[in-house]
Design a protein around this motif. Structure first.
Motif, PDB file in Angstrom:
ATOM      1  N   THR A  67       9.679   2.282   1.082  1.00 28.19           N
ATOM      2  CA  THR A  67       9.219   2.548   2.181  1.00 28.19           C
ATOM      3  C   THR A  67       7.720   3.282   1.629  1.00 28.19           C
ATOM      4  N   VAL A  68       6.536   2.780   1.876  1.00 29.95           N
ATOM      5  CA  VAL A  68       5.107   2.962   1.398  1.00 29.95           C
ATOM      6  C   VAL A  68       4.386   3.237   2.507  1.00 29.95           C
ATOM      7  N   GLY A  69       3.438   4.280   2.475  1.00 34.23           N
ATOM      8  CA  GLY A  69       2.293   4.342   3.471  1.00 34.23           C
ATOM      9  C   GLY A  69       1.143   5.214   3.007  1.00 34.23           C
ATOM     10  N   PRO A  70       0.186   5.344   3.714  1.00 36.83           N
ATOM     11  CA  PRO A  70      -1.058   5.875   3.265  1.00 36.83           C
ATOM     12  C   PRO A  70      -0.581   7.475   2.931  1.00 36.83           C
ATOM     13  N   ALA A 101      -7.224  10.298  -0.712  1.00 41.39           N
ATOM     14  CA  ALA A 101      -6.241   9.550  -0.534  1.00 41.39           C
ATOM     15  C   ALA A 101      -6.411   8.569   0.711  1.00 41.39           C
ATOM     16  N   LEU A 102      -6.793   9.265   1.618  1.00 46.99           N
ATOM     17  CA  LEU A 102      -7.330   8.475   3.073  1.00 46.99           C
ATOM     18  C   LEU A 102      -8.460   7.477   2.725  1.00 46.99           C
ATOM     19  N   LEU A 103      -9.513   8.231   2.034  1.00 43.62           N
ATOM     20  CA  LEU A 103     -10.579   7.333   1.820  1.00 43.62           C
ATOM     21  C   LEU A 103     -10.263   6.187   1.013  1.00 43.62           C
ATOM     22  N   LYS A 104      -9.383   6.392  -0.095  1.00 42.75           N
ATOM     23  CA  LYS A 104      -9.143   5.053  -0.904  1.00 42.75           C
ATOM     24  C   LYS A 104      -8.441   4.150   0.022  1.00 42.75           C
ATOM     25  N   TYR A 105      -7.610   4.521   0.904  1.00 45.20           N
ATOM     26  CA  TYR A 105      -6.647   3.644   1.786  1.00 45.20           C
ATOM     27  C   TYR A 105      -7.675   3.004   2.695  1.00 45.20           C
ATOM     28  N   ALA A 106      -8.651   3.606   3.286  1.00 41.04           N
ATOM     29  CA  ALA A 106      -9.486   3.180   4.447  1.00 41.04           C
ATOM     30  C   ALA A 106     -10.396   2.029   3.626  1.00 41.04           C
ATOM     31  N   GLU A 153      20.744   7.273 -10.668  1.00 40.26           N
ATOM     32  CA  GLU A 153      20.026   8.021 -10.024  1.00 40.26           C
ATOM     33  C   GLU A 153      18.846   8.225 -11.054  1.00 40.26           C
ATOM     34  N   GLU A 154      19.109   8.335 -12.283  1.00 42.70           N
ATOM     35  CA  GLU A 154      17.825   8.683 -13.489  1.00 42.70           C
ATOM     36  C   GLU A 154      16.989   7.198 -13.401  1.00 42.70           C
ATOM     37  N   PHE A 155      17.892   5.998 -13.090  1.00 45.45           N
ATOM     38  CA  PHE A 155      17.011   4.751 -13.267  1.00 45.45           C
ATOM     39  C   PHE A 155      16.095   4.590 -12.085  1.00 45.45           C
ATOM     40  N   LYS A 156      16.489   5.276 -10.632  1.00 48.95           N
ATOM     41  CA  LYS A 156      15.776   5.372  -9.700  1.00 48.95           C
ATOM     42  C   LYS A 156      14.594   6.247  -9.904  1.00 48.95           C
ATOM     43  N   LYS A 157      14.800   7.476 -10.350  1.00 49.20           N
ATOM     44  CA  LYS A 157      13.376   8.341 -10.563  1.00 49.20           C
ATOM     45  C   LYS A 157      12.485   7.619 -11.302  1.00 49.20           C
ATOM     46  N   ARG A 158      12.928   7.101 -12.270  1.00 48.26           N
ATOM     47  CA  ARG A 158      11.974   6.425 -13.329  1.00 48.26           C
ATOM     48  C   ARG A 158      11.195   5.201 -12.812  1.00 48.26           C
ATOM     49  N   ILE A 159      11.832   4.391 -11.812  1.00 48.55           N
ATOM     50  CA  ILE A 159      11.074   3.398 -11.059  1.00 48.55           C
ATOM     51  C   ILE A 159      10.233   4.088 -10.067  1.00 48.55           C
ATOM     52  N   PHE A 160      10.320   5.279  -9.498  1.00 48.76           N
ATOM     53  CA  PHE A 160       9.672   5.897  -8.599  1.00 48.76           C
ATOM     54  C   PHE A 160       8.465   6.343  -9.236  1.00 48.76           C
ATOM     55  N   ARG A 161       8.527   6.952 -10.525  1.00 45.93           N
ATOM     56  CA  ARG A 161       7.307   7.547 -11.149  1.00 45.93           C
ATOM     57  C   ARG A 161       6.708   6.501 -11.591  1.00 45.93           C
ATOM     58  N   ASN A 162       7.045   5.528 -12.215  1.00 45.89           N
ATOM     59  CA  ASN A 162       6.302   4.255 -12.730  1.00 45.89           C
ATOM     60  C   ASN A 162       5.221   3.681 -11.534  1.00 45.89           C
ATOM     61  N   ILE A 163       6.099   3.423 -10.459  1.00 46.64           N
ATOM     62  CA  ILE A 163       5.212   2.768  -9.182  1.00 46.64           C
ATOM     63  C   ILE A 163       4.340   3.810  -8.628  1.00 46.64           C
ATOM     64  N   GLN A 164       4.871   5.114  -8.517  1.00 46.31           N
ATOM     65  CA  GLN A 164       3.990   6.085  -7.570  1.00 46.31           C
ATOM     66  C   GLN A 164       2.751   6.284  -8.539  1.00 46.31           C
ATOM     67  N   SER A 165       2.603   6.263  -9.927  1.00 38.83           N
ATOM     68  CA  SER A 165       1.522   6.403 -10.543  1.00 38.83           C
ATOM     69  C   SER A 165       0.394   5.477 -10.449  1.00 38.83           C
ATOM     70  N   GLU A 166       1.080   4.021 -10.091  1.00 38.44           N
ATOM     71  CA  GLU A 166       0.071   2.909  -9.975  1.00 38.44           C
ATOM     72  C   GLU A 166      -0.438   3.052  -8.522  1.00 38.44           C
ATOM     73  N   LEU A 167       0.529   3.267  -7.449  1.00 37.16           N
ATOM     74  CA  LEU A 167       0.152   3.074  -5.975  1.00 37.16           C
ATOM     75  C   LEU A 167      -1.024   4.376  -5.814  1.00 37.16           C
ATOM     76  N   GLY A 168      -0.926   5.538  -6.538  1.00 34.57           N
ATOM     77  CA  GLY A 168      -1.630   6.553  -6.045  1.00 34.57           C
ATOM     78  C   GLY A 168      -3.081   6.287  -5.970  1.00 34.57           C
ATOM     79  N   GLN A 169      -3.517   5.467  -6.996  1.00 29.98           N
ATOM     80  CA  GLN A 169      -5.088   4.864  -7.050  1.00 29.98           C
ATOM     81  C   GLN A 169      -5.455   4.165  -5.855  1.00 29.98           C
TER      82      GLN A 169
END
Length: 512
Positions: A67-70, A101-106, A153-169
């Protein structure tokens, strides 16, 4: 000039005159030479069924839902409070965040609008799915299937951290990440085999548990049955003792009741006798008064002549009455004493009989209990001795052989066998029909040249002694037209000592 207000799930992006880059706000006046664009901040669900490969080159399907959003930052909504991401990690507010963040999304939305043939939503979906697929495959390729399967659980956290670091930009944030159940890729049955193995293991363990429970149940039932039998025996023994005590108490009570009845009957008899004697005494007193009055009257009438006679008569009657009263009182005392002595003797006899019965019953119960205890101890000691002998003789078979030798079983069997055949008179007949049993007076070896004739002659020579033996030992006589005459000739020749016709010189017939 227009005053524009965004809905609760929207923001306004204003560009144009007076705005250096992009202005993000919830409401504003839109001046001439300015442009206002609404954009939603609602998160979206991205379902992917990724086919990935682990470090040991094992392919499998990894269904995920993100579930991803601005990213609505502190300035927009949260107002300076710490936040917690989808992996459970807490993040403090960023004091330098001014709505970037909202500026980047816009700006990302504007880039999608500028791309021909692709809608802004599709453009963002392509970016998000590409990042998720790439980061997930990179992470899975560095792990083994066992690490992924056991440390979910650890696998889920690692996926979240890796993907979140890319989506943050891009001003995006993962609000929720869910890794579904791993599945086999086409042409693969790894997880199916694991499931079957776990299923079979659970079934086997359940069967083992059932067998163990049954064993414990059977052992427990036998133990409870033994305890029940012991308790019943103990209760029966206590009941017998209590019954003996109750019988003794009942005998004592009956003796006491008989004694009290005797005393009561004695008191009643004494009271009756006393009442009778009182009545008789009162009658005598009344009679005495009557006689006195009559005597006084007679005395008055005959005073002159009969004073001495009346006085003597009165004194004589008085003495007789006193003697009679004394005799009756003595008899009553003697009767009471004899009855009391008889009652005391009967009560004492009942008491002694009850004591003797109670003592005999108690001794019998104690003797029976001691006998059972000694028998049980003897059986237990015998069982232990037999167990030691069995070990000494190499097992139960050796112990049985030793006991049969010790008890003389083999000797008894020999005597029984001898008694079984004693008195029998077996008869044995031996004859020779070999090649050396040629014709009468022949020499050994002469009959061998006859070939098949010798065999026929030998078979024919065998029949007469055989029929004779059957007749002698069984009493069966064959018809005369078959072997009767021949058997009679053979018997006559045997009696006369002549050789049997058709048998060689080596033919013999011996009987015992």
């Amino acid at each position: 000039m227009v005053y524009t207000i965004a809905s609760p799930d929207e923001y306004l992006a204003i560009t144009g005159a007076g705005v250096r880059t992009v202005k993000i706000t919830k409401s504003a006046w839109v001046w001439p030479f300015q442009r206002c664009q609404r954009f939603s901040i609602q998160p979206r669900d991205y379902n992917l069924n990724l086919q990935t490969m682990t470090r040991e080159k094992l392919q499998f399907l990894l269904p995920v839902v993100f579930t991803v959003g601005p990213y609505v930052n502190q300035k927009g909504v949260i107002d300076g409070h710490a936040t917690r991401d989808a992996s459970g990690d807490e993040h403090a507010p960023d004091p330098d965040d001014r709505g970037d963040a909202l500026l980047k999304y816009a700006m990302l939305l504007a880039e999608g609008e500028a791309t021909k043939g692709v809608s802004p939503g599709q453009h963002i979906e392509n970016i998000v799915k590409g990042i998720i697929e790439g980061e997930t495959r990179v992470l899975v390729s560095s792990l083994t299937i066992e690490e992924i399967f056991t440390a979910r659980e650890e696998f889920k956290k690692r996926i979240f951290r890796n993907i979140q670091s890319e989506l943050g930009q891009f001003g995006l944030k993962i609000y929720n990440a869910n890794v579904k159940e791993l599945r086999d890729a086409p042409q693969s049955s790894y997880f199916e085999s694991l499931s079957r193995k776990a299923h079979e293991g659970a079934i086997n363990q359940a069967r083992i548990d059932v067998a163990e429970a049954q064993r414990r149940g059977n052992v427990g039932e036998a133990q409870r049955q033994g305890e029940q039998n012991r308790e019943i025996a103990k209760i029966n023994a206590e009941t017998a003792v209590q019954k003996t005590e109750r019988d003794s108490e009942r005998a004592q009570a009956e003796a006491t009741l008989a004694t009290r009845k005797t005393v009561f009957n004695r008191d009643v008899n004494i009271a009756q006798i006393e009442a009778t004697r009182a009545t008789e005494s009162r009658d005598e007193e009344l009679r005495k008064e009557v006689e006195v009055k009559r005597a006084f009257t007679e005395l008055e009438r005959l005073r002159a002549s009969d004073v001495v006679k009346a006085t003597i008569a009165r004194e004589s009657k008085q003495q007789a009455a006193d003697a009679k009263a004394y005799e009756e009182q003595a008899q009553a005392k003697a009767s009471f004493f004899s009855e009391q002595q008889a009652a005391d003797a009967a009560a004492y006899k009942l008491h002694k009989e009850a004591e003797a019965k109670f003592y005999a019953t108690t001794k019998e119960a104690e003797a029976h209990l001691v006998q059972q205890q000694k028998e049980a101890a003897g059986i237990s000691a015998m069982a232990g001795a037999y167990s030691d002998l069995s070990l000494a003789f190499g097992g139960p078979a050796g112990l049985i052989q030793y006991l049969m030798i010790e008890k003389g079983v083999y000797t008894q069997l020999a005597h029984a066998n001898a008694d079984a055949i004693r008195g029998l008179n077996p008869k044995m007949t031996i004859w020779n029909t070999g090649a050396q049993a040629g014709s009468e007076g022949g020499k050994p070896g002469e009959g061998s040249s006859m070939g098949g004739v010798d065999q026929i002659r030998n078979m024919y020579q065998m029949l007469p002694p055989l029929m004779s033996t059957i007749n002698e030992q069984t009493g069966i006589t064959l018809p005369e037209w078959q072997f009767g005459k021949l058997a009679g000739d053979i018997s006559e020749r045997e009696v006369s000592g002549k050789p049997i016709q058709g048998m060689g010189s080596n033919g013999t017939s011996a009987q015992k």
